[in-house]
Design a protein around this motif. Structure first.
Motif, PDB file in Angstrom:
ATOM      1  N   ILE A 366     -10.944  -1.248  -3.989  1.00  0.00           N
ATOM      2  CA  ILE A 366      -9.655  -0.411  -3.484  1.00  0.00           C
ATOM      3  C   ILE A 366      -9.668  -0.909  -1.945  1.00  0.00           C
ATOM      4  O   ILE A 366      -8.516  -1.262  -1.172  1.00  0.00           O
ATOM      5  CB  ILE A 366      -9.811   0.744  -3.696  1.00  0.00           C
ATOM      6  CG1 ILE A 366      -9.584   1.200  -5.117  1.00  0.00           C
ATOM      7  CG2 ILE A 366      -8.555   1.554  -2.986  1.00  0.00           C
ATOM      8  CD1 ILE A 366      -9.663   2.444  -5.637  1.00  0.00           C
ATOM      9  N   ALA A 367     -10.820  -0.994  -1.368  1.00  0.00           N
ATOM     10  CA  ALA A 367     -10.845  -1.038   0.278  1.00  0.00           C
ATOM     11  C   ALA A 367     -10.578  -2.653   0.580  1.00  0.00           C
ATOM     12  O   ALA A 367      -9.990  -2.900   1.507  1.00  0.00           O
ATOM     13  CB  ALA A 367     -12.347  -0.953   0.683  1.00  0.00           C
ATOM     14  N   ARG A 370      -6.814  -2.930   0.262  1.00  0.00           N
ATOM     15  CA  ARG A 370      -5.930  -2.561   1.626  1.00  0.00           C
ATOM     16  C   ARG A 370      -6.295  -3.566   2.750  1.00  0.00           C
ATOM     17  O   ARG A 370      -5.422  -3.834   3.494  1.00  0.00           O
ATOM     18  CB  ARG A 370      -6.696  -1.150   1.774  1.00  0.00           C
ATOM     19  CG  ARG A 370      -6.251   0.043   0.819  1.00  0.00           C
ATOM     20  CD  ARG A 370      -6.860   1.183   1.293  1.00  0.00           C
ATOM     21  NE  ARG A 370      -6.242   2.446   0.221  1.00  0.00           N
ATOM     22  CZ  ARG A 370      -6.573   3.650   0.101  1.00  0.00           C
ATOM     23  NH1 ARG A 370      -7.748   4.142   0.981  1.00  0.00           N
ATOM     24  NH2 ARG A 370      -6.103   4.305  -0.563  1.00  0.00           N
ATOM     25  N   ARG A 371      -7.414  -3.906   2.801  1.00  0.00           N
ATOM     26  CA  ARG A 371      -7.834  -4.938   3.885  1.00  0.00           C
ATOM     27  C   ARG A 371      -6.835  -6.225   3.843  1.00  0.00           C
ATOM     28  O   ARG A 371      -6.279  -6.670   4.876  1.00  0.00           O
ATOM     29  CB  ARG A 371      -9.224  -5.350   4.096  1.00  0.00           C
ATOM     30  CG  ARG A 371     -10.171  -4.289   4.604  1.00  0.00           C
ATOM     31  CD  ARG A 371     -11.295  -4.827   5.058  1.00  0.00           C
ATOM     32  NE  ARG A 371     -12.166  -5.395   3.820  1.00  0.00           N
ATOM     33  CZ  ARG A 371     -12.996  -4.734   3.319  1.00  0.00           C
ATOM     34  NH1 ARG A 371     -13.179  -3.295   3.179  1.00  0.00           N
ATOM     35  NH2 ARG A 371     -13.623  -5.411   2.159  1.00  0.00           N
ATOM     36  N   LYS A 373      -3.922  -6.351   2.168  1.00  0.00           N
ATOM     37  CA  LYS A 373      -2.531  -6.147   2.495  1.00  0.00           C
ATOM     38  C   LYS A 373      -2.421  -5.935   4.216  1.00  0.00           C
ATOM     39  O   LYS A 373      -1.156  -6.362   4.709  1.00  0.00           O
ATOM     40  CB  LYS A 373      -2.101  -4.847   2.044  1.00  0.00           C
ATOM     41  CG  LYS A 373      -1.886  -5.024   0.549  1.00  0.00           C
ATOM     42  CD  LYS A 373      -1.579  -3.554  -0.257  1.00  0.00           C
ATOM     43  CE  LYS A 373      -1.275  -3.531  -1.595  1.00  0.00           C
ATOM     44  NZ  LYS A 373      -0.906  -2.411  -2.163  1.00  0.00           N
ATOM     45  N   GLU A 374      -3.299  -5.309   4.894  1.00  0.00           N
ATOM     46  CA  GLU A 374      -3.331  -5.246   6.284  1.00  0.00           C
ATOM     47  C   GLU A 374      -3.261  -6.698   6.907  1.00  0.00           C
ATOM     48  O   GLU A 374      -2.518  -6.831   7.837  1.00  0.00           O
ATOM     49  CB  GLU A 374      -4.393  -4.351   6.821  1.00  0.00           C
ATOM     50  CG  GLU A 374      -4.309  -2.955   6.515  1.00  0.00           C
ATOM     51  CD  GLU A 374      -5.543  -2.294   6.522  1.00  0.00           C
ATOM     52  OE1 GLU A 374      -6.483  -3.021   7.365  1.00  0.00           O
ATOM     53  OE2 GLU A 374      -5.373  -0.912   6.534  1.00  0.00           O
TER      54      GLU A 374
END
Length: 383
Positions: A366-367, A370-371, A373-374
């Protein structure tokens, strides 16, 4: 895929039967534990060397050498009436297994178009999953109804079929590999053990198999403790659902990438682990098998495809070796860690505790998502 299935069937049917055999010839508890430990050590030791060879050698001879080595060591087991000799055979078997799994996986990915990597390796992964699910049960059945020698002959016959099938394939070696000479490369053990570009999915594979290893080791004992007389339902439902879900997962990988698929399949695997841990009936065992078939059955080939998709074609042999070593290390370490804990807690609790490693893999994925996408959003804004 079919050739590799027979390789896995021939090998996996021996896993649950070799410990009771070595016990029957006088092995101590520690020596029985070495049956698994020495094998895992052999497999991990050999993979960097074969990964290096795959950077400059054609696929066909390496595949056939691996199949022949596995066949020969299988037929040697009945000759080992001395525990030390048996354990030496086990180490050699691990070396051959590390060779064969690394080469076969690399030869398979070289045959698959990059645009269909997830789907293709999903199909190929069926040979691994089905072999790992069906063969141990077959081995236990044969060990109970016939002699150890007959078990070895049947295992060897499956190995012969695998050798014939693998010999009929027209292999595809990447041009970059064919034009590379050994003298152009520099071998380092660490460099051929780890492929940096694919380290993240390989790490997830290690964590997930640290959790899954408790099932491999204890599920039959768990069934006996809970009075569940149809434990095979777990394997059966697992195999059926893995076969049905794998092509769908492979197409998802090719179209949408790995992160979302890995998050979903890890989540389903965790659910299956917890359902299994509370099982007291054949129905719950079957439900756990369904969840594992959908989750774990699609998760492992997805992680392999993810590892390979991040790796240059000439380094896929190293990446495959790293991936399979992650599985072997995970299951091996799980047996050591939770084998100690099993003396103090019930197996249902043990399954729930070991699922913590799979939960950790979920959090890291999950982390990672998110990274990613950022990083992508600023690029999209600039474009």
């Amino acid at each position: 895929m079919v050739g590799n299935l027979f390789i896995f069937m021939s090998f996996q049917m021996l896993i649950p039967t070799l410990p009771p055999y070595i016990k029957s010839i006088g092995a101590s508890g520690t020596e029985i534990g070495l049956v698994t430990a020495l094998f895992s050590i052999g497999a991990v030791l050999s993979r960097p060397f074969i990964g290096f060879m795959l950077e400059y050698k054609a696929r066909r001879p390496l595949v056939l050498i691996g199949a022949v080595m596995l066949l020969l060591i299988t037929f040697l087991y009945p000759l080992s009436q001395v525990v030390v000799i048996f354990l030496a055979f086990r180490l050699i078997h691990g070396l051959a297994w590390g060779w064969s799994t690394t080469v076969n996986g690399t030869a398979a990915v070289d045959l698959v178009p990059n645009s269909r990597l997830g789907e293709g390796m999903g199909y190929f992964g069926l040979s691994i999953t089905i072999g790992m699910i069906i063969a141990p049960s077959l081995g236990i059945f044969l060990f109970q109804v016939t002699s150890f020698d007959n078990l070895i002959y049947i295992s060897g016959a499956l190995g012969v079929i695998a050798l014939v099938l693998l010999g009929t394939i027209k292999y595809n070696t990447p041009n970059q590999v064919l034009t590379t000479k050994k003298a152009d490369l520099k071998f380092t053990y660490l460099g051929s053990l780890i492929e940096k570009s694919g380290w993240f999915p390989a790490m997830l594979t290690l964590l997930i198999n640290l959790g899954y290893g408790t099932i491999v080791t204890f599920i039959v004992i768990f069934g006996d403790e809970r009075g569940i007389d149809q434990i095979f339902l777990f394997y059966l439902c697992n195999a059926i659902l893995a076969s049905l879900s794998r092509p769908v997962a492979g197409k998802w990988f090719d179209q949408k990438g790995p992160v979302g698929l890995v998050i979903l399949t890890i989540s389903i695997t965790i659910m299956g682990m917890w359902v299994l841990s509370f099982a007291h009936s054949n129905v719950m065992i079957a439900i756990a098998g369904v969840l594992f078939g959908i989750g774990f059955g699609s998760l492992i080939p997805t992680l392999q495809s993810w590892t390979l998709s991040m790796t240059p074609p000439n380094r896929r042999g190293v990446a495959n070796g790293m991936f399979f070593s992650s599985i072997d290390l995970g299951i091996g370490l799980s047996g050591l860690i939770f084998g100690v804990l099993a003396q103090f807690i019930d197996l249902g609790t043990l399954f729930r505790i070991s699922s913590g490693f799979i939960v950790l893999a979920l959090i890291l994925t999950i982390a990672k998502g998110r990274r990613t996408k950022e990083v992508q959003q600023p690029k999209e804004a600039l474009s």
